[in-house]
Design a protein around this motif. Sequence first.
Motif, PDB file in Angstrom:
ATOM      1  N   ASP A 123      37.034  42.734  69.910  1.00  0.00           N
ATOM      2  CA  ASP A 123      38.065  41.756  69.565  1.00  0.00           C
ATOM      3  C   ASP A 123      38.528  41.966  68.138  1.00  0.00           C
ATOM      4  OD1 ASP A 123      38.402  38.480  68.504  1.00  0.00           O
ATOM      5  OD2 ASP A 123      39.612  39.272  70.138  1.00  0.00           O
ATOM      6  N   GLU A 124      39.827  42.130  67.959  1.00  0.00           N
ATOM      7  CA  GLU A 124      40.449  42.223  66.628  1.00  0.00           C
ATOM      8  C   GLU A 124      39.740  43.233  65.731  1.00  0.00           C
ATOM      9  OE1 GLU A 124      42.082  37.609  66.707  1.00  0.00           O
ATOM     10  OE2 GLU A 124      40.669  38.221  65.145  1.00  0.00           O
ATOM     11  N   TRP A 166      31.532  43.440  69.131  1.00  0.00           N
ATOM     12  CA  TRP A 166      30.579  42.337  69.134  1.00  0.00           C
ATOM     13  C   TRP A 166      29.427  42.640  70.074  1.00  0.00           C
ATOM     14  CZ3 TRP A 166      31.120  37.511  66.567  1.00  0.00           C
ATOM     15  CH2 TRP A 166      32.308  37.377  65.839  1.00  0.00           C
ATOM     16  N   LEU A 198      29.543  37.827  77.127  1.00  0.00           N
ATOM     17  CA  LEU A 198      30.516  37.528  76.078  1.00  0.00           C
ATOM     18  C   LEU A 198      31.864  38.113  76.448  1.00  0.00           C
ATOM     19  CD1 LEU A 198      31.057  36.782  73.039  1.00  0.00           C
ATOM     20  CD2 LEU A 198      30.185  39.042  72.486  1.00  0.00           C
ATOM     21  N   PHE A 234      36.279  37.837  75.066  1.00  0.00           N
ATOM     22  CA  PHE A 234      37.241  37.254  74.133  1.00  0.00           C
ATOM     23  C   PHE A 234      38.587  37.082  74.825  1.00  0.00           C
ATOM     24  CE2 PHE A 234      35.242  37.128  69.976  1.00  0.00           C
ATOM     25  CZ  PHE A 234      34.117  37.905  70.176  1.00  0.00           C
ATOM     26  N   SER A 255      40.338  32.206  72.294  1.00  0.00           N
ATOM     27  CA  SER A 255      39.061  31.584  72.661  1.00  0.00           C
ATOM     28  C   SER A 255      38.011  32.651  72.900  1.00  0.00           C
ATOM     29  CB  SER A 255      39.220  30.722  73.922  1.00  0.00           C
ATOM     30  OG  SER A 255      39.683  31.544  74.980  1.00  0.00           O
ATOM     31  N   VAL A 256      36.752  32.209  72.914  1.00  0.00           N
ATOM     32  CA  VAL A 256      35.633  33.096  73.188  1.00  0.00           C
ATOM     33  C   VAL A 256      34.848  32.475  74.334  1.00  0.00           C
ATOM     34  CG1 VAL A 256      33.604  34.225  72.226  1.00  0.00           C
ATOM     35  CG2 VAL A 256      35.510  33.620  70.734  1.00  0.00           C
ATOM     36  N   TRP A 257      34.442  33.309  75.277  1.00  0.00           N
ATOM     37  CA  TRP A 257      33.657  32.833  76.419  1.00  0.00           C
ATOM     38  C   TRP A 257      32.252  33.405  76.304  1.00  0.00           C
ATOM     39  CZ3 TRP A 257      35.784  29.473  79.972  1.00  0.00           C
ATOM     40  CH2 TRP A 257      37.182  29.336  79.924  1.00  0.00           C
ATOM     41  N   THR A 258      31.256  32.512  76.489  1.00  0.00           N
ATOM     42  CA  THR A 258      29.881  32.989  76.506  1.00  0.00           C
ATOM     43  C   THR A 258      29.167  32.407  77.718  1.00  0.00           C
ATOM     44  OG1 THR A 258      29.085  31.168  75.116  1.00  0.00           O
ATOM     45  CG2 THR A 258      29.696  33.207  73.993  1.00  0.00           C
ATOM     46  N   ARG A 279      33.209  27.682  76.574  1.00  0.00           N
ATOM     47  CA  ARG A 279      34.451  28.194  75.975  1.00  0.00           C
ATOM     48  C   ARG A 279      34.429  27.751  74.525  1.00  0.00           C
ATOM     49  NH1 ARG A 279      39.797  26.263  75.495  1.00  0.00           N
ATOM     50  NH2 ARG A 279      39.252  24.374  76.629  1.00  0.00           N
ATOM     51  N   LYS A 286      37.723  30.214  68.032  1.00  0.00           N
ATOM     52  CA  LYS A 286      37.519  31.419  67.226  1.00  0.00           C
ATOM     53  C   LYS A 286      37.396  31.005  65.749  1.00  0.00           C
ATOM     54  CE  LYS A 286      39.495  35.265  69.756  1.00  0.00           C
ATOM     55  NZ  LYS A 286      40.497  36.346  69.746  1.00  0.00           N
ATOM     56  N   LEU A 312      32.092  29.755  65.882  1.00  0.00           N
ATOM     57  CA  LEU A 312      32.425  29.830  67.314  1.00  0.00           C
ATOM     58  C   LEU A 312      32.028  28.529  68.008  1.00  0.00           C
ATOM     59  CD1 LEU A 312      31.427  33.508  68.246  1.00  0.00           C
ATOM     60  CD2 LEU A 312      33.566  32.636  67.348  1.00  0.00           C
TER      61      LEU A 312
END
Lengths: 385, 104
Positions: free
Chosen positions: A185-186, A190, A223, A225, A229-232, A241, A244, A248
């Motif tokens: 991500d970006e 990760w 994980l 992205f 948002s970020v999902w784990t 959810r 960012k 987090l």
Amino acid sequence: MATIALVCRDDSDRERLALMAGESGHLVHGAGRLADAVELIGEFSPRLMLVVDAPNQDAEVLVRELLRVSPLTPVVVALKVRDASRAVRLMRTGAAEVVSAPWTREALQAGLAKAGRLPGTVYTLTRTPPKRPTAAVYAFAALAFFAAAFGTMSVKRHEAQVKAEAATRYYWDLPSAHPASLAFDEGRLWVADWFTQSLYAYDPANMAIKRIVHFPDQTPIALAFGADSVWTASAFGGVSRRMKDDSLTAVENYDRAAQNTLGIAFDGLYLWTLDSKEHRIHKHLVDSELSEIASYKYPGVSPVAIVYDGRTLWSLDSANHELVRHNLERPDEAVERISLPEYKDGRHRPVGLAWDGEHFWTVGEPIPKDIGPARVYRHLIWGLK
Amino acid sequence: MKRAAAQDAPVALRFAPELARADGWGRLTELTATSAGVSTMTKISRREKIFLSFELAGERFRDLPAEVLWVETDADGYNAAELRFLDQVESRRLSTVLLDALSR
């Protein structure tokens, strides 16, 4: 034979140590006090210094002062009373080695030898210029040139063989040994670590850690992205959810959704999860319940990770060591399978998959577990459609 | 990611009380979250259980239980050994401190 400066207040101890060091092949100059030792250093430039730690002579002070006078000369301390914590404290002060009481010739010899061999920074005034090559070197260079010229054909053939393989390997070892998931991500790679319950953001150019996010109440094992948002997924079940932001922060927890999830992917509209128990791919609507709207049998053996590359889904089969490309309309249909020969040596088990827009990345946990570091691979896959 | 310090860190070695062995000391030649390389004059043998105490980046680790995986004697008569940490909780703490130190 090394010259040693021996600093010991007690005459009989000094004589005894001088005899033992002399029997080991060293030339010993003795001093009773620090001031005398400083004179010895100036006169004889000893290779090593040996000081005695005794009630009437604090070796900690001696070590500090002697290193101040001659910072590049190792100092060995001989304890009169065996004390492990004192030994460690002296080493922290700067002692190269500490020899325990009772003193023996073998122990003293070993300690002096080790201290004299300890690696350290090389200091020099000028750089030594390289030697001029001899005629033999020129002859060798000419031979090497002809060998390279005639070897070009075989090298080209080998290159063609390499290109025909599934992927070209680049890899890095990570400081931890418990990866669970991988995502991109970006500009950051990760890694989710289940042991430390943290996410680590690496700079993919040099694998320097740029950011650490710790989850004290969750064990992240998957994980993904999205744009904002970020999902784990957690080891104990449930999906979160997150924003960012720096920590987090979780904005929504779906505790009953997607149990046994090992992998997550978000395609911008739907959330895809890998069910490790049922070996299925589930498609979820991002509503209040994360409702499952479809489910597909996994077309492989052991799915461990899933990723969306902007067009379709890819998954990682850890048993077959391969990437599987899925038909997005029917993910139970494998469109392509790409072997990952990096895992053929059996040293790592692939557990995570990421896509950076150009390359696939995978992370493997060491086999056996806890022996050695995790390893990240960047795969260059020829002919990727 | 691997970095080397200017000098090997000192480590104290303690044995189980029932063995009635005097404490020893040595230097850490390598340190990971789950294992350590040690160089010491103290006699140790394979499969022996030893308690390690050392400091890293200001954090103290006291009496970490570890098992000797292998040991060999070098040219100077020192024992070079690899040990595996047995306490997962302390391993986790060590992992955090290591990552912090390595990322600086």
